[in-house]
Design a protein around this motif. Structure first.
Motif, PDB file in Angstrom:
ATOM      1  N   GLY A 153       0.810  -1.206   0.000  1.00  0.00           N
ATOM      2  CA  GLY A 153       0.000   0.000   0.000  1.00  0.00           C
ATOM      3  C   GLY A 153       0.840   1.251   0.000  1.00  0.00           C
ATOM      4  N   ASN A 154       0.315   2.312  -0.595  1.00  0.00           N
ATOM      5  CA  ASN A 154       0.985   3.605  -0.590  1.00  0.00           C
ATOM      6  C   ASN A 154      -0.073   4.703  -0.531  1.00  0.00           C
ATOM      7  OD1 ASN A 154       2.259   6.089  -2.250  1.00  0.00           O
ATOM      8  ND2 ASN A 154       3.839   4.968  -1.147  1.00  0.00           N
ATOM      9  N   SER A 155       0.109   5.659   0.401  1.00  0.00           N
ATOM     10  CA  SER A 155      -0.891   6.711   0.610  1.00  0.00           C
ATOM     11  C   SER A 155      -0.233   8.058   0.858  1.00  0.00           C
ATOM     12  CB  SER A 155      -1.784   6.378   1.812  1.00  0.00           C
ATOM     13  OG  SER A 155      -2.494   5.184   1.622  1.00  0.00           O
ATOM     14  N   TYR A 156      -0.970   9.106   0.537  1.00  0.00           N
ATOM     15  CA  TYR A 156      -0.631  10.467   0.944  1.00  0.00           C
ATOM     16  C   TYR A 156      -1.407  10.789   2.217  1.00  0.00           C
ATOM     17  CZ  TYR A 156      -1.333  15.463   1.447  1.00  0.00           C
ATOM     18  OH  TYR A 156      -1.432  16.728   1.968  1.00  0.00           O
ATOM     19  N   MET A 157      -0.741  11.454   3.186  1.00  0.00           N
ATOM     20  CA  MET A 157      -1.405  11.850   4.426  1.00  0.00           C
ATOM     21  C   MET A 157      -1.111  13.316   4.733  1.00  0.00           C
ATOM     22  SD  MET A 157      -0.794   8.600   6.981  1.00  0.00           S
ATOM     23  CE  MET A 157       0.840   9.197   7.417  1.00  0.00           C
ATOM     24  N   TYR A 158      -2.154  14.053   5.133  1.00  0.00           N
ATOM     25  CA  TYR A 158      -1.982  15.385   5.702  1.00  0.00           C
ATOM     26  C   TYR A 158      -2.221  15.258   7.197  1.00  0.00           C
ATOM     27  CZ  TYR A 158      -2.623  20.290   6.848  1.00  0.00           C
ATOM     28  OH  TYR A 158      -2.505  21.533   7.417  1.00  0.00           O
ATOM     29  N   GLU A 159      -1.233  15.639   8.008  1.00  0.00           N
ATOM     30  CA  GLU A 159      -1.323  15.415   9.449  1.00  0.00           C
ATOM     31  C   GLU A 159      -1.089  16.698  10.229  1.00  0.00           C
ATOM     32  OE1 GLU A 159       1.665  12.522  10.431  1.00  0.00           O
ATOM     33  OE2 GLU A 159       3.291  13.980  10.281  1.00  0.00           O
ATOM     34  N   ILE A 160      -1.747  16.765  11.384  1.00  0.00           N
ATOM     35  CA  ILE A 160      -1.545  17.841  12.348  1.00  0.00           C
ATOM     36  C   ILE A 160      -1.062  17.197  13.639  1.00  0.00           C
ATOM     37  CG2 ILE A 160      -2.608  19.740  13.615  1.00  0.00           C
ATOM     38  CD1 ILE A 160      -4.763  19.836  11.439  1.00  0.00           C
ATOM     39  N   GLU A 161       0.145  17.541  14.058  1.00  0.00           N
ATOM     40  CA  GLU A 161       0.747  16.950  15.252  1.00  0.00           C
ATOM     41  C   GLU A 161       0.998  18.024  16.299  1.00  0.00           C
ATOM     42  OE1 GLU A 161       3.214  13.193  13.469  1.00  0.00           O
ATOM     43  OE2 GLU A 161       4.264  15.090  13.706  1.00  0.00           O
ATOM     44  N   GLN A 162       0.832  17.635  17.555  1.00  0.00           N
ATOM     45  CA  GLN A 162       1.059  18.566  18.667  1.00  0.00           C
ATOM     46  C   GLN A 162       2.093  17.993  19.612  1.00  0.00           C
ATOM     47  OE1 GLN A 162      -2.324  20.663  20.448  1.00  0.00           O
ATOM     48  NE2 GLN A 162      -1.537  20.113  22.456  1.00  0.00           N
ATOM     49  N   ILE A 163       3.093  18.806  19.944  1.00  0.00           N
ATOM     50  CA  ILE A 163       4.137  18.423  20.888  1.00  0.00           C
ATOM     51  C   ILE A 163       3.878  19.121  22.217  1.00  0.00           C
ATOM     52  CG2 ILE A 163       6.603  18.538  21.402  1.00  0.00           C
ATOM     53  CD1 ILE A 163       7.163  18.289  18.466  1.00  0.00           C
ATOM     54  N   LYS A 164       4.009  18.383  23.301  1.00  0.00           N
ATOM     55  CA  LYS A 164       3.665  18.917  24.621  1.00  0.00           C
ATOM     56  C   LYS A 164       4.683  19.940  25.098  1.00  0.00           C
ATOM     57  CE  LYS A 164       2.349  17.381  29.263  1.00  0.00           C
ATOM     58  NZ  LYS A 164       2.160  16.196  30.146  1.00  0.00           N
ATOM     59  N   GLU A 165       5.977  19.600  25.034  1.00  0.00           N
ATOM     60  CA  GLU A 165       7.022  20.493  25.544  1.00  0.00           C
ATOM     61  C   GLU A 165       8.151  20.600  24.517  1.00  0.00           C
ATOM     62  OE1 GLU A 165       8.348  19.174  29.337  1.00  0.00           O
ATOM     63  OE2 GLU A 165       6.402  19.435  30.286  1.00  0.00           O
ATOM     64  N   PRO A 166       8.397  21.791  23.941  1.00  0.00           N
ATOM     65  CA  PRO A 166       7.559  22.990  24.065  1.00  0.00           C
ATOM     66  C   PRO A 166       6.265  22.810  23.275  1.00  0.00           C
ATOM     67  CG  PRO A 166       9.259  23.345  22.439  1.00  0.00           C
ATOM     68  CD  PRO A 166       9.532  22.003  23.045  1.00  0.00           C
ATOM     69  N   LYS A 167       5.213  23.464  23.705  1.00  0.00           N
ATOM     70  CA  LYS A 167       3.912  23.276  23.084  1.00  0.00           C
ATOM     71  C   LYS A 167       3.918  23.873  21.689  1.00  0.00           C
ATOM     72  CE  LYS A 167      -1.019  23.521  24.058  1.00  0.00           C
ATOM     73  NZ  LYS A 167      -2.070  23.945  25.020  1.00  0.00           N
ATOM     74  N   GLN A 168       3.874  22.996  20.674  1.00  0.00           N
ATOM     75  CA  GLN A 168       3.918  23.409  19.281  1.00  0.00           C
ATOM     76  C   GLN A 168       2.993  22.523  18.458  1.00  0.00           C
ATOM     77  OE1 GLN A 168       8.324  23.013  18.889  1.00  0.00           O
ATOM     78  NE2 GLN A 168       8.210  25.061  18.012  1.00  0.00           N
ATOM     79  N   GLN A 169       2.563  23.052  17.320  1.00  0.00           N
ATOM     80  CA  GLN A 169       1.793  22.277  16.362  1.00  0.00           C
ATOM     81  C   GLN A 169       2.513  22.268  15.018  1.00  0.00           C
ATOM     82  OE1 GLN A 169      -2.342  23.462  16.066  1.00  0.00           O
ATOM     83  NE2 GLN A 169      -2.942  21.863  17.485  1.00  0.00           N
ATOM     84  N   PHE A 170       2.472  21.108  14.334  1.00  0.00           N
ATOM     85  CA  PHE A 170       3.110  20.966  13.039  1.00  0.00           C
ATOM     86  C   PHE A 170       2.077  20.469  12.035  1.00  0.00           C
ATOM     87  CE2 PHE A 170       6.412  20.453  16.220  1.00  0.00           C
ATOM     88  CZ  PHE A 170       7.433  21.257  15.726  1.00  0.00           C
ATOM     89  N   TYR A 171       2.154  21.026  10.828  1.00  0.00           N
ATOM     90  CA  TYR A 171       1.249  20.647   9.746  1.00  0.00           C
ATOM     91  C   TYR A 171       2.108  20.032   8.640  1.00  0.00           C
ATOM     92  CZ  TYR A 171      -1.635  23.856  12.423  1.00  0.00           C
ATOM     93  OH  TYR A 171      -2.304  24.484  13.437  1.00  0.00           O
TER      94      TYR A 171
END
Length: 257
Positions: A153-171
């Motif tokens: 299988g092969n897929s494209y994914m758009y993800e939103i991740e959150q890191i606790k320390e330091p509090k950050q979000q990644f797209y």
């Protein structure tokens, strides 16, 4: 239980012995219900444990549900996974995580399938505490015999991740590839599924996740199965010069209809 089944179960227990830690990459292949003719299938289990010694208590809650529904033509499949795990004492929380996954599969031919999925997961004990994603891709069934199957299988994914320390979000825009092999042993009725996942960012392959997994199921009756699931997970975060890794073992009984 027959003697042969007992020794198989004992072997799996010794082989898979490891620390129980949940990762942020979950193997969907191990949860699929590999049946071409059954329209509805459901698996679920629930664990609750409470112990108190002189006021020092530990609570453990674990629940899992997997459901699969196929359309009348057996070419469209709707798939759902949900689980929740909590382990805590009076003074410390060792695990608090949940996972939800919904997937749609469209069979176009014996070889080729299209898939789309949504996923939400949270784990307070990892570097990435929250992960939400949407994705779509292809699934190829390149080996199909009476006792064995192989998928790529092969897929494209758009993800939103959150890191606790330091509090950050990644797209992120991430690729997901996997190879899955399954084998059924007629004599012992043992089912084995082995899968390897590789998930790099499109613009930075060094930022990637790897999951290797082995799953075994052995029927104990018409509706009851002994199951063993072993994961090895690794995640690289070159931007922060850090990484996550875990090994995970789940042993238990599964009720199936």
């Amino acid at each position: 239980m027959h003697t042969s089944k007992f020794f198989v179960a004992l072997f799996l227990l010794v082989f898979c012995l490891s620390n129980r830690v949940s990762s942020q990459l979950v193997n969907i292949e191990s949860q699929r219900m590999q049946s071409d003719s059954v329209r509805f299938a459901l698996k679920s289990d629930l664990l609750f444990n409470y112990s108190d010694n002189n006021g020092n208590y530990i609570i453990q809650i674990g629940s899992n549900i997997t459901a699969q529904l196929k359309a009348k033509d057996l070419k469209k499949t709707y798939f759902f996974i949900g689980n929740y795990n909590l382990i805590r004492s009076k003074d410390e929380e060792f695990q608090n995580s949940w996972f939800l996954h919904v997937r749609y599969n469209q069979k176009l031919s014996k070889l080729f399938r299209l898939e789309a999925f949504l996923q939400n997961q949270n784990n307070t004990r990892l570097t990435i505490t929250s992960r939400n994603l949407i994705g779509a891709g292809i699934r190829l069934k390149f080996i199909s015999t009476e006792t064995g199957k192989a998928y790529f299988g092969n897929s494209y994914m758009y993800e939103i991740e959150q890191i606790k320390e330091p509090k950050q979000q990644f797209y992120n825009h991430r690729n997901s590839s996997y190879l899955s092999l399954s084998q059924h042993f007629k004599r012992t009725k043992l089912d084995l599924v082995g899968t390897v996942y590789f998930q790099p960012l499109y613009n930075n392959i060094a930022n990637h996740r790897v999951l290797a997994q082995l799953k075994a199921e052995l029927p104990l009756g018409k509706r009851l199965r002994f199951s063993a699931l072993y994961n090895y997970f690794y995640a690289s975060f070159p931007e922060n010069d850090t990484s996550d890794y875990s090994s995970n073992l789940q042993l238990g009984l599964t009720f199936q209809i």
